[in-house]
Design a protein around this motif. Structure first.
Motif, PDB file in Angstrom:
ATOM      1  N   ALA A  34       0.819  -1.215   0.000  1.00  0.00           N
ATOM      2  CA  ALA A  34       0.000   0.000   0.000  1.00  0.00           C
ATOM      3  C   ALA A  34       0.852   1.264   0.000  1.00  0.00           C
ATOM      4  CB  ALA A  34      -0.944  -0.008   1.210  1.00  0.00           C
ATOM      5  N   GLY A  35       2.058   1.194   0.521  1.00  0.00           N
ATOM      6  CA  GLY A  35       2.962   2.342   0.570  1.00  0.00           C
ATOM      7  C   GLY A  35       4.389   1.838   0.640  1.00  0.00           C
ATOM      8  N   GLN A  36       5.341   2.778   0.598  1.00  0.00           N
ATOM      9  CA  GLN A  36       6.752   2.373   0.574  1.00  0.00           C
ATOM     10  C   GLN A  36       7.179   1.641   1.850  1.00  0.00           C
ATOM     11  OE1 GLN A  36       8.093   2.475  -2.197  1.00  0.00           O
ATOM     12  NE2 GLN A  36      10.305   2.755  -2.141  1.00  0.00           N
ATOM     13  N   PRO A  37       6.711   2.024   3.051  1.00  0.00           N
ATOM     14  CA  PRO A  37       7.082   1.227   4.225  1.00  0.00           C
ATOM     15  C   PRO A  37       6.658  -0.232   4.088  1.00  0.00           C
ATOM     16  CG  PRO A  37       6.234   3.357   4.914  1.00  0.00           C
ATOM     17  CD  PRO A  37       5.978   3.260   3.448  1.00  0.00           C
ATOM     18  N   ALA A  38       5.477  -0.462   3.556  1.00  0.00           N
ATOM     19  CA  ALA A  38       5.012  -1.839   3.361  1.00  0.00           C
ATOM     20  C   ALA A  38       5.840  -2.554   2.316  1.00  0.00           C
ATOM     21  CB  ALA A  38       3.535  -1.835   2.959  1.00  0.00           C
ATOM     22  N   ALA A  39       6.264  -1.832   1.274  1.00  0.00           N
ATOM     23  CA  ALA A  39       7.081  -2.457   0.230  1.00  0.00           C
ATOM     24  C   ALA A  39       8.386  -2.995   0.815  1.00  0.00           C
ATOM     25  CB  ALA A  39       7.367  -1.450  -0.878  1.00  0.00           C
ATOM     26  N   LEU A  40       9.012  -2.248   1.709  1.00  0.00           N
ATOM     27  CA  LEU A  40      10.263  -2.712   2.315  1.00  0.00           C
ATOM     28  C   LEU A  40      10.026  -3.928   3.207  1.00  0.00           C
ATOM     29  CD1 LEU A  40      11.256   0.017   1.199  1.00  0.00           C
ATOM     30  CD2 LEU A  40      12.638   0.245   3.256  1.00  0.00           C
ATOM     31  N   LEU A  41       8.895  -3.945   3.910  1.00  0.00           N
ATOM     32  CA  LEU A  41       8.573  -5.094   4.754  1.00  0.00           C
ATOM     33  C   LEU A  41       8.379  -6.338   3.896  1.00  0.00           C
ATOM     34  CD1 LEU A  41       7.797  -6.252   7.561  1.00  0.00           C
ATOM     35  CD2 LEU A  41       5.438  -5.546   7.065  1.00  0.00           C
ATOM     36  N   VAL A  42       7.598  -6.217   2.831  1.00  0.00           N
ATOM     37  CA  VAL A  42       7.378  -7.363   1.939  1.00  0.00           C
ATOM     38  C   VAL A  42       8.689  -7.783   1.296  1.00  0.00           C
ATOM     39  CG1 VAL A  42       6.178  -8.179  -0.128  1.00  0.00           C
ATOM     40  CG2 VAL A  42       4.973  -6.709   1.512  1.00  0.00           C
ATOM     41  N   TRP A  43       9.486  -6.813   0.841  1.00  0.00           N
ATOM     42  CA  TRP A  43      10.769  -7.126   0.212  1.00  0.00           C
ATOM     43  C   TRP A  43      11.664  -7.914   1.162  1.00  0.00           C
ATOM     44  CZ3 TRP A  43      12.904  -6.752  -4.568  1.00  0.00           C
ATOM     45  CH2 TRP A  43      14.287  -6.939  -4.654  1.00  0.00           C
ATOM     46  N   ARG A  49       7.317 -12.034  -4.021  1.00  0.00           N
ATOM     47  CA  ARG A  49       5.859 -11.858  -4.110  1.00  0.00           C
ATOM     48  C   ARG A  49       5.455 -10.398  -4.335  1.00  0.00           C
ATOM     49  NH1 ARG A  49       2.205 -15.166  -0.083  1.00  0.00           N
ATOM     50  NH2 ARG A  49       0.766 -14.418  -1.682  1.00  0.00           N
ATOM     51  N   LEU A  50       6.407  -9.486  -4.326  1.00  0.00           N
ATOM     52  CA  LEU A  50       6.096  -8.060  -4.470  1.00  0.00           C
ATOM     53  C   LEU A  50       5.774  -7.736  -5.933  1.00  0.00           C
ATOM     54  CD1 LEU A  50       5.991  -5.338  -2.909  1.00  0.00           C
ATOM     55  CD2 LEU A  50       8.397  -5.024  -3.533  1.00  0.00           C
ATOM     56  N   LEU A  51       4.611  -7.124  -6.152  1.00  0.00           N
ATOM     57  CA  LEU A  51       4.184  -6.769  -7.502  1.00  0.00           C
ATOM     58  C   LEU A  51       4.951  -5.570  -8.066  1.00  0.00           C
ATOM     59  CD1 LEU A  51       0.314  -7.208  -7.315  1.00  0.00           C
ATOM     60  CD2 LEU A  51       1.779  -8.133  -9.120  1.00  0.00           C
ATOM     61  N   GLY A  52       5.307  -4.622  -7.222  1.00  0.00           N
ATOM     62  CA  GLY A  52       6.003  -3.431  -7.685  1.00  0.00           C
ATOM     63  C   GLY A  52       6.238  -2.472  -6.539  1.00  0.00           C
ATOM     64  N   ARG A  96      -3.392 -10.873  -4.871  1.00  0.00           N
ATOM     65  CA  ARG A  96      -3.955 -11.839  -3.932  1.00  0.00           C
ATOM     66  C   ARG A  96      -4.044 -11.232  -2.534  1.00  0.00           C
ATOM     67  NH1 ARG A  96      -1.448 -17.765  -3.869  1.00  0.00           N
ATOM     68  NH2 ARG A  96      -2.392 -17.614  -5.946  1.00  0.00           N
ATOM     69  N   LEU A  97      -3.126 -10.305  -2.237  1.00  0.00           N
ATOM     70  CA  LEU A  97      -3.048  -9.714  -0.900  1.00  0.00           C
ATOM     71  C   LEU A  97      -2.505  -8.302  -1.011  1.00  0.00           C
ATOM     72  CD1 LEU A  97      -3.016  -9.972   2.274  1.00  0.00           C
ATOM     73  CD2 LEU A  97      -0.689 -10.890   2.028  1.00  0.00           C
ATOM     74  N   ILE A  98      -3.036  -7.395  -0.205  1.00  0.00           N
ATOM     75  CA  ILE A  98      -2.498  -6.041  -0.076  1.00  0.00           C
ATOM     76  C   ILE A  98      -2.027  -5.874   1.357  1.00  0.00           C
ATOM     77  CG2 ILE A  98      -2.972  -3.567  -0.241  1.00  0.00           C
ATOM     78  CD1 ILE A  98      -5.261  -4.295  -2.189  1.00  0.00           C
ATOM     79  N   ILE A  99      -0.794  -5.403   1.522  1.00  0.00           N
ATOM     80  CA  ILE A  99      -0.240  -5.185   2.863  1.00  0.00           C
ATOM     81  C   ILE A  99       0.043  -3.702   3.047  1.00  0.00           C
ATOM     82  CG2 ILE A  99       1.811  -5.521   4.313  1.00  0.00           C
ATOM     83  CD1 ILE A  99       1.843  -8.393   3.572  1.00  0.00           C
ATOM     84  N   ASP A 100      -0.427  -3.181   4.161  1.00  0.00           N
ATOM     85  CA  ASP A 100      -0.079  -1.826   4.582  1.00  0.00           C
ATOM     86  C   ASP A 100       0.700  -1.939   5.883  1.00  0.00           C
ATOM     87  OD1 ASP A 100       0.111   0.903   4.622  1.00  0.00           O
ATOM     88  OD2 ASP A 100      -1.956   1.272   5.250  1.00  0.00           O
ATOM     89  N   TYR A 101       1.649  -1.025   6.092  1.00  0.00           N
ATOM     90  CA  TYR A 101       2.535  -1.100   7.259  1.00  0.00           C
ATOM     91  C   TYR A 101       2.740   0.309   7.770  1.00  0.00           C
ATOM     92  CZ  TYR A 101       6.822  -2.271   9.922  1.00  0.00           C
ATOM     93  OH  TYR A 101       7.764  -2.455  10.911  1.00  0.00           O
ATOM     94  N   GLY A 102       2.238   0.573   8.977  1.00  0.00           N
ATOM     95  CA  GLY A 102       2.365   1.925   9.517  1.00  0.00           C
ATOM     96  C   GLY A 102       1.366   2.168  10.626  1.00  0.00           C
TER      97      GLY A 102
END
Length: 313
Positions: A34-43, A49-52, A96-102
């Motif tokens: 959902a945002g850049q903090p979440a992207a780093l967590l998923v990464w 599994r990260l789409l972009g 399949r899933l959206i993750i937000d982190y914050g």
């Protein structure tokens, strides 16, 4: 070697070995951050599994990351940490899933509920508080089908944060952001939580979160040290008497913290902040090397790419 340092090194070695065993194979992504903090967590937990990226890392950052990072598109952000995304475009990706982190306050939960309905995908909001990073890594691992890696990284985070909380107090500081150094994070802001939590005193008061100040205001605060992530600013400030001279005529210290592969204390407020915590817990050469290994365990990248904090003379 003290037992706590052996523990951190062992945990980092375990995580690095997990990645080397091929558990992080490249495949088609199905998770939207959902945002850049979440992207780093998923990464960090399940990068395949990260789409972009909500915001594509800079070329310098990409050079410090595995090749996969440069192949991912910039998608924009659903919440914060990137340009606003197009909901129709996001829905067309069929995540399949959206993750937000914050922030997990009521307004952010309400936003999550609205976007979940609009996008028709499962949505998980994970608490982004720094002191809950270990729990966040476990939750992300569980949601991403990477339970073993999530728990290894969680153990690392818990040990780093335990030692960070015991760090000796640091100097009274001013955090200089931007090219001119006149954007700052005021006391209590997320951007300076890593420093303040380690006993450093943020002298920027009078407002909240992030804001602009004047050079006269910085001079009034008269910090012992100026901290920045910007090398161009640090280069200019190093030879500027107004930045380097304190009221009593003594020389003000200038600390340049790394911003690769991501900022060590800020930008974004995600698991990258563990690197700053590790260094503050042990700023010796061994501690700095441990922070570099931690960065590789979290984000991957060439072993030859090492970032180190610099006290500029």
């Amino acid at each position: 070697m003290p037992s706590t340092r052996r523990t951190v090194v062992a945990l980092i070695s375990s995580a690095a070995g997990l990645a080397a065993c091929g558990r992080l194979s490249v495949s088609g992504g199905d998770v939207l951050a959902a945002g850049q903090p979440a992207a780093l967590l998923v990464w960090a937990v399940a990068r395949e599994r990260l789409l972009g990226w909500p915001r594509r890392p800079s070329p310098t950052m990409l050079a410090a990351l595995p090749v996969l990072a440069a192949t991912l598109p910039e998608l924009g952000a659903l919440t914060t940490g990137g340009a606003p995304s197009n909901l129709e475009t996001m829905a067309a990706l069929h995540p399949r899933l959206i993750i937000d982190y914050g922030n997990t306050g009521p307004e952010y939960r309400a936003l999550s509920d609205r976007l979940r309905t609009r996008l028709g995908a499962d949505w998980t909001l994970i608490d982004g508080a720094l002191d809950r990073t270990a729990e966040a890594l476990i939750e992300a691992g569980d949601r991403l089908g990477a339970e073993a890696r999530g728990r290894i990284l969680s153990d690392m985070a818990a040990e780093v944060l335990r030692r960070w909380r015991q760090a000796p107090p640091g100097p009274a500081f001013y955090y200089a952001r931007g090219g001119d150094g006149l954007e700052t994070a005021f006391a209590g802001a997320l951007a300076t939580e890593v420093l303040e939590g380690a006993g450093w005193t943020n002298l920027a008061i009078g407002s909240r979160d992030i804001g602009r100040v004047s050079r006269e205001q910085v001079a009034t605060w008269d910090p012992e040290a100026v901290v920045t992530l910007s090398r161009p600013f640090a280069t200019a400030a190093a030879v500027d008497p107004l930045w380097r001279t304190r009221r009593d005529g003594s020389r003000r210290r200038l600390l340049l913290l790394p911003d690769t592969p991501f900022g060590w204390i800020d930008r974004p407020p995600s698991v990258n902040r563990l690197l700053g915590c590790q260094w503050l817990a042990d700023p010796s050469a061994d501690g700095t090397a441990a922070a570099a290994r931690l960065g590789q365990a979290l984000f991957g990248g060439p072993a030859s790419v090492t970032a180190r904090p610099e006290w500029i003379a």
